[in-house]
Design a protein around this motif. Structure first.
Motif, PDB file in Angstrom:
ATOM      1  N   GLY A 173       2.092   2.980  -2.330  1.00 53.19           N
ATOM      2  CA  GLY A 173       1.747   3.953  -3.357  1.00 53.19           C
ATOM      3  C   GLY A 173       0.743   4.984  -2.885  1.00 53.19           C
ATOM      4  O   GLY A 173       0.661   6.085  -3.437  1.00 53.19           O
ATOM      5  N   LYS A 174      -0.063   4.640  -1.862  1.00 54.87           N
ATOM      6  CA  LYS A 174      -1.078   5.576  -1.365  1.00 54.87           C
ATOM      7  C   LYS A 174      -0.564   6.406  -0.190  1.00 54.87           C
ATOM      8  O   LYS A 174      -1.291   7.257   0.326  1.00 54.87           O
ATOM      9  N   LEU A 188      -3.233   4.267   6.376  1.00 58.29           N
ATOM     10  CA  LEU A 188      -2.986   2.829   6.326  1.00 58.29           C
ATOM     11  C   LEU A 188      -3.338   2.145   7.650  1.00 58.29           C
ATOM     12  O   LEU A 188      -3.157   0.944   7.794  1.00 58.29           O
ATOM     13  N   GLY A 203      -0.650  10.393  -0.340  1.00 56.45           N
ATOM     14  CA  GLY A 203      -1.855  11.048  -0.836  1.00 56.45           C
ATOM     15  C   GLY A 203      -2.622  11.706   0.298  1.00 56.45           C
ATOM     16  O   GLY A 203      -2.580  11.273   1.454  1.00 56.45           O
ATOM     17  N   HIS A 263       0.824  -1.217   0.000  1.00 60.12           N
ATOM     18  CA  HIS A 263       0.000   0.000   0.000  1.00 60.12           C
ATOM     19  C   HIS A 263       0.857   1.266   0.000  1.00 60.12           C
ATOM     20  O   HIS A 263       0.338   2.367   0.221  1.00 60.12           O
ATOM     21  N   GLU A 286      -5.169   9.813   2.879  1.00 59.30           N
ATOM     22  CA  GLU A 286      -4.902   8.381   2.812  1.00 59.30           C
ATOM     23  C   GLU A 286      -4.363   7.921   4.167  1.00 59.30           C
ATOM     24  O   GLU A 286      -3.437   8.519   4.721  1.00 59.30           O
TER      25      GLU A 286
END
Length: 511
Positions: A455-456, A464, A459, A453, A462
């Motif tokens: 790549g997010k 996690l 942002g 994850h 975003e």
């Protein structure tokens, strides 16, 4: 040993022919003599064999030496001919010489023959050398003519009167003429524009008078079709042996296309500058709108949130124990929601502000910035056990305020995600990579995350991890990336879930 002289002897008297042979031998001349006595034999021998010299009797039965001389000159113009005669008037001798005889010798004075032969052979060799030199000059002239005619630049030479003494094909074509037609003509004969003629002649005379090369970076020429051409010209004086110059050599390159391209570039630049000006004006207007929007968000959204939070507090105090535990829980949830909303508003305003504020560029002590951020974390939760290692002498170059925001967010993340560790370990430092660039890092032994994850990660909004596990707005790393991008750098992360995370960034050129 001297090579034998190939000699064609036209003589009707065998005794005279023999006497001449003996005379030549006595003079030390090695001769291979072909003796003929008539016209047909003479012309046949001349056609079939090669000779170095012709001896011809002036008077022959049915054929005379003058006719033989004219025949030789017609067939072999460079072959020397010596006329022989028992008696030869002065007028006849002149006629022979005019017809092309090399010399004449009276038979009564044969002692002159050997000198005449030697002189004729020398003259023949000199004439042959002259012909070879002329042929070489002609060949070289043709070669040079081909070279200058193949050259696309204008090549020319003029005298002091402005007459062309040399022109190449490219220039002749530009004037709508030929090389042959232009030679000897003056500039005024081929150029209709009197101002151009005067300008060209002035530059030519200046070059010849000063004996200095003249460079003309740009001059206009109207060609035979009426098209305007732009030339870049070099003119150099042709200096004579006495140190003066009465001719000028010029080479002119056609820069019309280059000038047109330059003008097009200037036009495009002007258009681009106008577009930039318009975009700048639009951007300034947008920034003003954004500032107005930011004020509206800060004032209009915070006001109802403050009202909700305030009434929640009043309700809790007014109701006291009547509200019960469940009611108190509901009120705390409402207040937590308003607090989270307030934090989101602050994050959004910070993110918007990063995009429009002018960056400063100066030396920044990241070690000092990190120590200050670590102290704030410890003061907020003094009960936590944490080992924060900060590298000394950690220097960077950029905007001090924004780089402080980067450290505060990265260190704040590390502090937050190590909250469940008995002892939090956080390491802040920098190192050189293979290319010599400084890579800064913030490492921790916290919760980490799944790299699938990653790549997010940077942002906006975003997350996690769930909000119940770790609080936050999801804007911190987005703000970090925006700051690093504006500094021309890179930011990335590496992690193993439940084993900690490492965040890295570089700083390029502030912009």
């Amino acid at each position: 040993m001297n090579p034998s002289i190939r000699l064609l002897h036209l003589e009707d008297n065998p005794l005279d022919a023999e006497l001449i042979r003996l005379r030549l031998e006595a003079a030390g001349l090695s001769c291979d003599i072909r003796w003929v006595s008539g016209k047909e034999a003479f012309e046949s021998a001349l056609a079939q064999e090669t000779f170095d010299l012709v001896l011809a009797d002036y008077k022959l039965p049915g054929y005379d030496g003058l006719s033989a001389l004219k025949y030789v000159r017609e067939k072999q113009p460079e072959l020397p001919v010596i006329m022989m005669s028992g008696e030869l008037s002065e007028e006849a001798a002149v006629d022979c010489l005019k017809a092309g005889a090399t010399d004449y010798v009276l038979k009564q004075r044969p002692q002159r023959l050997d000198a005449a032969v030697r002189r004729a052979l020398v003259e023949k060799e000199e004439l042959a050398a002259l012909r070879r030199a002329e042929e070489e000059v002609r060949r070289q002239s043709l070669f040079l003519r081909q070279v200058i005619d193949l050259n696309p630049t204008f090549i020319f030479a003029k005298d002091r009167a402005g007459r062309f003494v040399l022109v190449n094909q490219a220039m002749a074509e530009a004037y709508g003429s030929t090389v042959e037609e232009m030679l000897g003509k003056a500039e005024a004969d081929v150029t209709a524009d009197a101002q151009e003629v005067a300008r060209f002649l002035k530059a030519d005379l200046e070059t010849m008078d000063t004996l200095r090369e003249v460079f003309i970076p740009e001059e206009r020429l109207i060609d035979a079709t009426g098209k305007v051409r732009w030339l870049q010209t070099v003119k150099r004086p042709i200096v004579a042996a006495d140190g003066t110059a009465d001719r000028v050599l010029g080479v002119a390159a056609d820069i019309t296309e280059r000038k047109r391209a330059q003008e097009e570039i200037l036009r495009l630049n002007a258009d681009l500058e106008e577009r930039v000006r318009q975009r700048t004006a639009q951007l300034e207007a947008a920034n003003k709108e954004l500032e107005a929007f930011s004020y509206s968000v800060s004032h209009d959204l915070r006001s109802p949130l403050n009202t909700i939070d305030g009434f929640c507090q009043l309700m809790e105090r007014a109701a006291g124990d009547k509200i019960g535990d469940k009611g108190k829980h509901y009120l705390s949830r409402i207040r937590a929601g308003t607090q989270q909303m307030s934090e989101l508003i602050d994050g959004l305003l910070s993110l918007a502000k990063l995009s429009r504020d002018q960056l400063r560029s100066e030396a920044v002590d990241l070690s000092a910035v990190s120590r200050k951020a670590a102290q704030a974390c410890r003061e907020g939760e003094p009960e936590r056990q944490a080992r924060i290692q900060i590298q000394d002498g950690l220097l960077a170059h950029g905007d001090p305020l924004l780089l402080s925001v980067v450290i505060q967010n990265l260190l704040g993340n590390a502090w937050k995600f190590t909250a469940r560790r008995a002892v939090a370990r956080i390491n802040i430092g920098g190192e050189l990579d293979a290319s010599g660039e400084t890579v800064y890092f913030v490492k921790d032994n916290g919760a980490g995350f799944d790299m699938h994850h990653a790549g997010k990660l940077f942002g906006a909004f975003e997350r996690l991890h769930s909000h119940s596990d770790f609080s936050g707005t999801g804007l911190g790393l987005a703000i970090v990336k925006r700051v690093i991008d504006r500094h021309g750098g890179r930011v990335w992360a590496d992690s193993v879930e439940n084993e900690g995370a490492s965040f890295y960034f570089t700083l390029g050129t502030v912009g």
